[in-house]
Each structure stands twice: as structure tokens, then as C-alpha cells.
Design a protein around this motif. Structure first.
Motif, short mmCIF file in Angstrom:
data_model
loop_
_atom_site.label_atom_id
_atom_site.label_comp_id
_atom_site.label_asym_id
_atom_site.label_seq_id
_atom_site.Cartn_x
_atom_site.Cartn_y
_atom_site.Cartn_z
N VAL A 107 13.31 11.72 43.85
CA VAL A 107 13.07 10.61 43.81
C VAL A 107 13.53 10.19 45.61
N LEU A 108 12.08 9.35 45.43
CA LEU A 108 11.94 8.38 46.85
C LEU A 108 12.40 6.60 46.64
N VAL A 109 13.15 6.11 47.23
CA VAL A 109 13.41 4.77 46.99
C VAL A 109 13.70 4.24 48.66
N SER A 110 13.68 2.88 49.05
CA SER A 110 13.65 2.47 49.73
C SER A 110 15.26 1.76 50.22
N ASP A 111 16.29 1.91 49.36
CA ASP A 111 17.57 2.36 49.73
C ASP A 111 18.86 2.39 48.90
N PHE A 112 19.64 2.44 48.76
CA PHE A 112 20.97 2.65 48.27
C PHE A 112 20.57 1.91 46.81
N THR A 113 20.88 0.62 46.99
CA THR A 113 20.58 -0.51 45.87
C THR A 113 19.44 -0.02 44.64
N GLN A 114 18.51 0.07 45.58
CA GLN A 114 17.08 0.67 44.39
C GLN A 114 17.28 2.22 43.72
N LEU A 115 18.21 3.40 44.74
CA LEU A 115 18.63 4.58 43.78
C LEU A 115 19.52 3.82 42.52
N GLU A 116 20.56 2.80 42.75
CA GLU A 116 21.39 2.71 41.70
C GLU A 116 20.51 2.46 40.66
N SER A 117 19.14 0.93 40.77
CA SER A 117 18.97 0.38 39.67
C SER A 117 18.20 1.62 38.94
N PHE A 118 17.29 2.56 40.32
CA PHE A 118 17.03 3.44 39.01
C PHE A 118 17.74 4.39 38.29
N ILE A 119 19.06 5.02 38.56
CA ILE A 119 19.85 5.47 38.27
C ILE A 119 20.24 4.44 36.50
N ASN A 120 20.98 3.55 36.83
CA ASN A 120 21.39 2.92 36.12
C ASN A 120 20.31 2.25 34.85
N GLU A 121 19.06 1.52 35.23
CA GLU A 121 18.87 1.18 34.29
C GLU A 121 17.29 2.00 33.61
N GLU A 122 16.83 2.84 34.36
CA GLU A 122 15.64 3.41 33.94
C GLU A 122 16.04 4.90 33.88
N LEU A 123 17.18 5.76 34.77
CA LEU A 123 17.43 7.26 33.83
C LEU A 123 18.18 7.32 33.35
N TYR A 124 19.62 6.55 32.62
CA TYR A 124 20.05 6.74 31.99
C TYR A 124 19.44 5.24 30.95
N ALA A 125 19.23 5.03 31.00
CA ALA A 125 18.53 4.31 29.31
C ALA A 125 17.55 4.91 28.76
N LEU A 126 17.31 6.21 29.16
CA LEU A 126 16.70 7.50 28.43
C LEU A 126 16.96 8.25 27.72
N GLU A 127 17.03 7.82 26.64
CA GLU A 127 16.99 9.00 25.10
C GLU A 127 16.63 10.32 25.84
N GLY A 128 18.21 10.56 25.06
CA GLY A 128 18.18 12.26 24.82
C GLY A 128 18.71 12.75 26.10
N ILE A 129 18.61 12.19 27.37
CA ILE A 129 19.77 13.00 28.49
C ILE A 129 20.76 13.25 28.25
N THR A 130 21.55 13.78 28.48
CA THR A 130 22.77 14.37 28.25
C THR A 130 23.86 15.14 29.35
N ARG A 131 23.47 15.14 30.81
CA ARG A 131 24.22 15.34 32.43
C ARG A 131 22.99 15.01 33.12
N VAL A 132 23.58 14.25 34.41
CA VAL A 132 22.78 14.06 35.23
C VAL A 132 23.46 13.68 36.31
N GLU A 133 22.97 15.44 37.60
CA GLU A 133 24.03 15.14 38.89
C GLU A 133 22.57 15.33 39.61
N SER A 134 23.28 14.42 40.34
CA SER A 134 22.29 13.80 41.88
C SER A 134 22.87 13.88 43.71
N HIS A 135 21.72 14.96 43.83
CA HIS A 135 22.29 15.15 45.51
C HIS A 135 21.28 14.53 46.75
#
Length: 149
Positions: A107-135
Motif C-alpha cells: 500500500v502506498l499512501v501520502s501520510d499516516f492519517t491516510q494509512l490509518e483511514s485505509f486500515i480502519n475504514e476500508e480494510l477492516y470493513a471487508l467481511e471475511g478478514i481474520t487477521r491483519v499484520e502490517s509492516h
């Protein structure tokens, strides 16, 4: 298609500089422009060369945060999650990996605010995800866009 040494050298030259002309390649390999053109078209027709593209420095375009994710999904949701993520404009790449039902994405984003928004609003919103690890990428030592032959 079996690649001979000339084909391999053509591909290597194009990986280094996709804008290199048939004439320039011909000079390096001591072939005519027409011979190089024919070989490049054969490589394209055989699917060895999929496409020509340019490499963009993401930081120069305002994408200052580069993050990699391992996303485990319920098997029944894997394809749906992968397609949804692949269609997201901040996702640079998405691959199915070995493991239970694991996706690897960049994932490429402009800043950590956009990264947090992607994680919380788009990634975690998807049904069927059981675990997320980020680096978070700190420094790039090597990045290769083409296969080394």
C-alpha cells in the motif's frame, strides 16, 4: 518459448531501459533493427514480455508511506476480499500467498492519517478478514521491476 542468449539479452536491456530503441539494442547485440524488432514482437506474442511501463518514484508523487500487509481471510471470502483490495487505488500490489488463505499487499499512501483511514475504514470493513499484520517500510535497499534472467 525457449529463450536463447540473444532473447535474454534483449529482455535484460529492456528491463534496464524500456525506452531503448531497436537500433540501440541492435548496436549492443550486433543485430539489425529489423531483427531486434522481430524478436521483441515474438517475445511479446509468446507472453514473455507482457507490457512496457514506466517506474514512478512514489515519494516524488506525494506517497510518503509505504506499507506491506499480510491479510488472512476465511477461505470462502478470499477472492472477494482480494478483488476488493486490488481495486483500491492505494493498493500497489496484491498477491495470494501460501498459508491458510493469505494475501500479501503493498500500500502506498501520502501520510499516516491516510494509512490509518485505509486500515480502519476500508480494510477492516471487508467481511471475511481474520487477521491483519502490517509492516511499514523504513528504507528501500533494492526494488526490481523486471525478472533477472
Amino acid at each position: 518459448m525457449e529463450l536463447d542468449q540473444t532473447d535474454k539479452k534483449i529482455v535484460e536491456l529492456l528491463i534496464e531501459d524500456g525506452r531503448m530503441s531497436y537500433t540501440e539494442i541492435g548496436k549492443v547485440l550486433q543485430l539489425s533493427r529489423v531483427a531486434v524488432r522481430a524478436r521483441v514482437h515474438q517475445l511479446m506474442d509468446a507472453g514473455v514480455i507482457e507490457k512496457f511501463t514506466c517506474v514512478v518514484n512514489s515519494e516524488k508523487t506525494g506517497k510518503h508511506v509505504s506499507a506491506f500487509f499480510e491479510v488472512d481471510c476465511a477461505p470462502a471470502n478470499l477472492v472477494e476480499v482480494a478483488e476488493s483490495l486490488a481495486n483500491n487505488p492505494v493498493v500497489a500490489s496484491c498477491y495470494q500467498m501460501t498459508g491458510p488463505s493469505t494475501l500479501h499487499m503493498h500500500v502506498l499512501v501520502s501520510d499516516f492519517t491516510q494509512l490509518e483511514s485505509f486500515i480502519n475504514e476500508e480494510l477492516y470493513a471487508l467481511e471475511g478478514i481474520t487477521r491483519v499484520e502490517s509492516h511499514i517500510l523504513l528504507r528501500r535497499f533494492k526494488s526490481r521491476t523486471g525478472l533477472k534472467l
